[in-house]
Structures are given as structure tokens and as C-alpha cells.
Scaffold this active site. Structure first.
Site, PDB file in Angstrom:
ATOM      1  N   GLY A   5     -69.404  51.356 -65.259  1.00  0.00           N
ATOM      2  CA  GLY A   5     -68.772  50.257 -64.570  1.00  0.00           C
ATOM      3  C   GLY A   5     -68.083  49.042 -65.260  1.00  0.00           C
ATOM      4  N   GLY A  39     -66.268  46.663 -63.874  1.00  0.00           N
ATOM      5  CA  GLY A  39     -65.912  45.824 -63.121  1.00  0.00           C
ATOM      6  C   GLY A  39     -66.608  44.272 -63.455  1.00  0.00           C
ATOM      7  N   VAL A  82     -69.333  42.687 -62.953  1.00  0.00           N
ATOM      8  CA  VAL A  82     -70.877  42.915 -63.727  1.00  0.00           C
ATOM      9  C   VAL A  82     -70.707  43.477 -65.083  1.00  0.00           C
ATOM     10  CG1 VAL A  82     -73.363  43.225 -63.314  1.00  0.00           C
ATOM     11  CG2 VAL A  82     -72.059  42.446 -61.340  1.00  0.00           C
ATOM     12  N   GLY A  83     -70.306  44.410 -64.694  1.00  0.00           N
ATOM     13  CA  GLY A  83     -70.317  45.529 -66.021  1.00  0.00           C
ATOM     14  C   GLY A  83     -69.504  44.799 -67.408  1.00  0.00           C
ATOM     15  N   ASP A 143     -65.688  53.797 -66.964  1.00  0.00           N
ATOM     16  CA  ASP A 143     -65.356  53.611 -65.387  1.00  0.00           C
ATOM     17  C   ASP A 143     -64.510  54.803 -64.833  1.00  0.00           C
ATOM     18  OD1 ASP A 143     -65.389  50.830 -63.601  1.00  0.00           O
ATOM     19  OD2 ASP A 143     -64.240  52.600 -62.781  1.00  0.00           O
ATOM     20  N   ARG A 162     -82.648  32.501 -60.029  1.00  0.00           N
ATOM     21  CA  ARG A 162     -82.045  31.554 -59.079  1.00  0.00           C
ATOM     22  C   ARG A 162     -83.315  30.816 -58.225  1.00  0.00           C
ATOM     23  NH1 ARG A 162     -78.509  36.922 -56.449  1.00  0.00           N
ATOM     24  NH2 ARG A 162     -76.672  36.225 -57.608  1.00  0.00           N
ATOM     25  N   HIS A 210     -85.198  43.395 -53.927  1.00  0.00           N
ATOM     26  CA  HIS A 210     -83.971  42.583 -54.069  1.00  0.00           C
ATOM     27  C   HIS A 210     -83.061  42.524 -52.947  1.00  0.00           C
ATOM     28  CE1 HIS A 210     -80.964  40.825 -56.867  1.00  0.00           C
ATOM     29  NE2 HIS A 210     -80.011  41.974 -56.645  1.00  0.00           N
TER      30      HIS A 210
HETATM   31  N1  APR Z   1     -68.252  56.124 -61.945  1.00  0.00           N
HETATM   32  C1  APR Z   1     -67.963  55.019 -62.602  1.00  0.00           C
HETATM   33  N2  APR Z   1     -67.603  53.934 -62.153  1.00  0.00           N
HETATM   34  C2  APR Z   1     -67.527  53.625 -60.876  1.00  0.00           C
HETATM   35  C3  APR Z   1     -67.563  54.981 -60.094  1.00  0.00           C
HETATM   36  C4  APR Z   1     -67.945  56.128 -60.367  1.00  0.00           C
HETATM   37  N3  APR Z   1     -68.300  57.094 -59.753  1.00  0.00           N
HETATM   38  N4  APR Z   1     -67.405  54.308 -58.652  1.00  0.00           N
HETATM   39  C5  APR Z   1     -67.124  53.115 -58.824  1.00  0.00           C
HETATM   40  N5  APR Z   1     -66.970  52.635 -60.182  1.00  0.00           N
HETATM   41  C6  APR Z   1     -66.534  51.562 -60.794  1.00  0.00           C
HETATM   42  C7  APR Z   1     -65.441  50.920 -60.051  1.00  0.00           C
HETATM   43  O1  APR Z   1     -64.227  51.546 -60.477  1.00  0.00           O
HETATM   44  C8  APR Z   1     -65.504  49.450 -60.386  1.00  0.00           C
HETATM   45  O2  APR Z   1     -64.780  49.238 -61.605  1.00  0.00           O
HETATM   46  O3  APR Z   1     -67.743  50.155 -60.354  1.00  0.00           O
HETATM   47  C9  APR Z   1     -66.857  49.319 -60.515  1.00  0.00           C
HETATM   48  C10 APR Z   1     -67.769  48.162 -59.836  1.00  0.00           C
HETATM   49  O4  APR Z   1     -67.045  47.031 -60.009  1.00  0.00           O
HETATM   50  P1  APR Z   1     -66.901  45.775 -58.890  1.00  0.00           P
HETATM   51  O5  APR Z   1     -66.234  46.530 -57.810  1.00  0.00           O
HETATM   52  O6  APR Z   1     -66.399  44.531 -59.735  1.00  0.00           O
HETATM   53  O7  APR Z   1     -68.385  45.474 -58.623  1.00  0.00           O
HETATM   54  P2  APR Z   1     -69.343  44.279 -59.428  1.00  0.00           P
HETATM   55  O8  APR Z   1     -69.099  42.966 -58.881  1.00  0.00           O
HETATM   56  O9  APR Z   1     -69.208  44.524 -60.980  1.00  0.00           O
HETATM   57  O10 APR Z   1     -70.783  44.819 -59.010  1.00  0.00           O
HETATM   58  C11 APR Z   1     -71.059  46.136 -59.202  1.00  0.00           C
HETATM   59  O11 APR Z   1     -73.612  45.505 -59.319  1.00  0.00           O
HETATM   60  O12 APR Z   1     -74.606  43.656 -58.624  1.00  0.00           O
HETATM   61  C12 APR Z   1     -74.344  44.975 -58.168  1.00  0.00           C
HETATM   62  O13 APR Z   1     -74.159  44.757 -55.751  1.00  0.00           O
HETATM   63  C13 APR Z   1     -73.332  44.934 -57.007  1.00  0.00           C
HETATM   64  O14 APR Z   1     -73.485  47.213 -56.696  1.00  0.00           O
HETATM   65  C14 APR Z   1     -72.728  46.183 -57.154  1.00  0.00           C
HETATM   66  C15 APR Z   1     -72.590  46.475 -58.677  1.00  0.00           C
END
Ligand code: APR
Length: 311
Positions: free
Chosen positions: A10, A12, A14-15, A34, A152, A176
Site C-alpha cells: 500500500g 498510499g 500511511v504506507g 501497490d 492520541r 481500534h
Molecule cells: N494490493 C495492494 N495495494 C492495494 C490493494 C491491493 N489489493 N488495494 C488497494 N491498495 C492500495 C491503494 O492503491 C492505495 O494506494 O492501498 C493504498 C491505500 O492508500 P490510501 O487510500 O492513501 O489509504 P491510507 O490513508 O494510506 O490508509 C490505508 O490504513 O490506517 C489505515 O484506515 C486506513 O485501512 C486504511 C489503511
């Protein structure tokens, strides 16, 4: 110098932020993966440019191919969908279950000996699912919840008391989410429990602010959810998981009778090290705290049963 290998699934908010911190703290070489093409490669390239400025030692590679994750020491799973307008919690549960299931299948195939740190929400259910469906020992499947919730709580206490953050030790356990169990008697300023410093009303307000800390961020951001503190909490746990110190952190682990709770993953203080999850610290809880922990576990169990995950 060789570094441990950490895969972050991921790329995104967080990652990618966790990846950046892992590099800045020189904890590990990172593989960022990703499903979106170009996203992990682009962020990894940007971070490699950052390396020329910050001069950190480890490197990062972005990929869509799980073969590149082979031999990871730790795999952090942040892949998932955020909750979109019109989506129920159950819809999110179903969508993220499918994602976590497919991600786990692929990462475990290439790094069967790794420790798996789950972050995707709803966390307590996702970690249980990852453990159950991978067949991996619970010792090596763990979730990041309690560190963030406790952070927090510490923030709320600092805001209220004006005490330096370094003097505050805060603890939040349980689910959580809304059923979180902040623990005021185990939350101290300079060693004194906040229950001995603040009124009951003030403590209740801090508990409330902690429980809805994530929602407070979401309401301000309007799109997306918190990522700096989640990423920092991931890195706190990775640091402990790479060491032999046996740090005690509140982490989402499988309970097998502790606090009278059975077959549920939720956050409690636990020792973790490079072998994974060690002994759960059984706090000297009173009847009210015990009831709150069990009630929190019951809400998670209900979600697990709705997915038919438990025997
Ligand atoms: N395989 C790999 N990556 C994936 C898949 C998959 N099958 N499905 C979705 N993703 C990727 C998306 O493409 C995206 O880049 O996961 C990433 C998620 O990033 P964001 O949408 O920015 O979410 P983010 O804010 O990073 O949160 C991720 O962490 O804290 C938790 O609740 C939050 O469940 C969420 C997760």
C-alpha cells in the site's frame, strides 16, 4: 552496511509516510508495493531523490510484483480502501477483507518467515483474518492499533495539563475504534496517574477525545484520514520488532484467555521483539476496567462472527 528488509504493502498516505520514516531513521531497506501501476515506483523514486539530500543509508524500491518482496523480515500491510460516501461499515469490511486476503496470500508466498504487521481497518478484524487465513502462528501476525490510540491519549493529556510530552505515559487498549478502552489509571504525568490529578469529568473528556481522535482528524481533512501518526506508530513497532529489547507496547495480538478473553485480536500491552509477539502483560485491572475490556472484545467478536471467521 546491510539493513533489514521491510516491505510496505500500500503506497498510499500511511504506507508511503511509513516508508519515508523507515528510511529517515535508517531502520531498513524498503520495498513499496501497490496494486496501482506507477504509484509505488514514483514514490520510491522521489524518496531515492530525498536520499541524496538527507544522506540516509538504506534504499527503497517501488514495484507491483510480489517477487520483489521475497525474503522480507517484516511486511507492513496498509493496503485497503477508505470508507467512501454511501458505503456502510459492512461494505468496507467486505472490501478490505478481500484485499487483505489477497495481499496476505502473495506476501506469505514470498516471505514465509516474516513478521506481518497489519494496519488496514477495521484493524482488529483484519489482523484476525490475516492470521486465520494465512495459517501463520499468531506470534508473527500483529496489528498496529494501541500505539496510535495511546499516542492520541498522550496528546490529549498534554493539551489538558500542559505537561511536557516526555513526562507522559498513556495507555489505550481494546478495539481500534469506537469501542476503544483508554486506561486513565495507567496513564501518568511524571509518574502520577491522571486519575489522581484531574476531576472525573476532565478524565472522561480526555477519554472521549482519545476515542474520537481519528474522527477529529478526518473531520478536519475532509478527504482521507490520519497518516502521520499512524505511520509513526508503525515505525515505533517496526523498531521494536527489529530489536532484541523486548519492548512492551500496546499492540493488537491474539488473546487466549488473558483478561478472560478468548480468540479475539485486540490491543493490550505486550512484549515484542525480532521473534514477534512475546508475553502479554496482564495489568492489575479493576472490575470496571475488566468489564470494559471484555465489552470491547465482544464488539470485535461480533464483527468476526459476521464474517464467519471463528470456528
Ligand atoms: N494490493 C495492494 N495495494 C492495494 C490493494 C491491493 N489489493 N488495494 C488497494 N491498495 C492500495 C491503494 O492503491 C492505495 O494506494 O492501498 C493504498 C491505500 O492508500 P490510501 O487510500 O492513501 O489509504 P491510507 O490513508 O494510506 O490508509 C490505508 O490504513 O490506517 C489505515 O484506515 C486506513 O485501512 C486504511 C489503511
Amino acid at each position: 552496511m546491510s539493513y533489514p528488509k521491510v516491505t510496505v504493502v500500500g503506497a498510499g498516505q500511511v504506507g508511503a509516510t511509513a516508508a519515508e520514516l523507515l528510511l529517515l531513521h535508517e531502520l531498513a531497506d524498503v520495498v513499496l508495493i501497490d496494486i496501482a501501476e506507477g504509484l509505488p515506483q514514483g514514490k520510491a523514486l522521489d524518496l531515492m531523490h530525498t536520499r541524496s539530500v538527507e544522506r540516509f543509508g538504506p534504499t527503497i524500491a517501488g514495484t507491483n510484483d510480489y517477487a520483489d518482496t521475497a525474503g522480507s523480515d517484516i511486511v507492513v500491510v496498509t493496503a485497503g480502501l477508505p470508507r467512501k460516501p454511501g458505503m456502510t461499515r459492512d461494505d468496507l469490511l467486505a472490501a478490505n477483507s478481500d484485499i487483505v486476503r489477497s495481499v496476505m496470500f502473495q506476501v506469505v508466498e514470498h516471505s514465509p518467515e516474516a513478521i506481518f504487521l497489519l494496519v488496514t481497518n477495521p484493524l482488529d478484524v483484519m489482523v484476525y483474518l490475516a492470521h486465520k487465513e494465512s495459517g501463520l502462528p499468531s506470534k508473527r501476525v500483529i496489528g498496529m492499533g494501541g500505539v496510535l490510540d495511546s499516542a492520541r491519549f498522550a496528546f490529549a493529556v498534554a493539551e489538558k495539563t500542559g505537561a511536557p510530552i516526555a513526562e507522559i505515559e498513556a495507555l489505550a487498549c481494546g478495539a481500534h475504534g469506537d469501542a476503544m478502552v483508554p486506561m486513565p489509571r495507567f496513564t501518568t504525568v511524571g509518574g502520577t496517574p491522571i486519575t489522581e490529578m484531574l476531576s472525573e469529568e476532565d478524565v472522561a473528556a480526555l477519554v472521549e477525545r482519545t476515542t474520537f481522535g481519528g474522527a477529529e482528524v478526518v473531520a478536519l481533512l475532509k478527504t482521507g484520514s490520519a497518516f502521520y501518526a499512524p505511520a509513526a506508530s508503525i515505525v515505533r513497532m517496526v523498531r521494536a520488532l527489529l530489536s532484541d529489547e523486548g519492548d512492551v507496547v500496546p499492540a493488537c495480538v491474539l488473546l487466549s484467555g488473558e483478561y478472560g478473553i478468548e480468540d479475539v485480536y485486540m490491543s493490550v500491552p505486550v512484549a515484542i521483539d525480532r521473534t514477534g509477539v512475546g508475553a502479554v502483560v496482564e495489568l492489575d485491572v479493576n472490575a470496571e476496567e475488566l468489564a470494559a475490556l471484555r465489552a470491547s472484545a465482544a464488539t470485535i467478536a461480533e464483527a468476526l462472527d459476521s464474517l464467519n471467521l471463528r470456528d
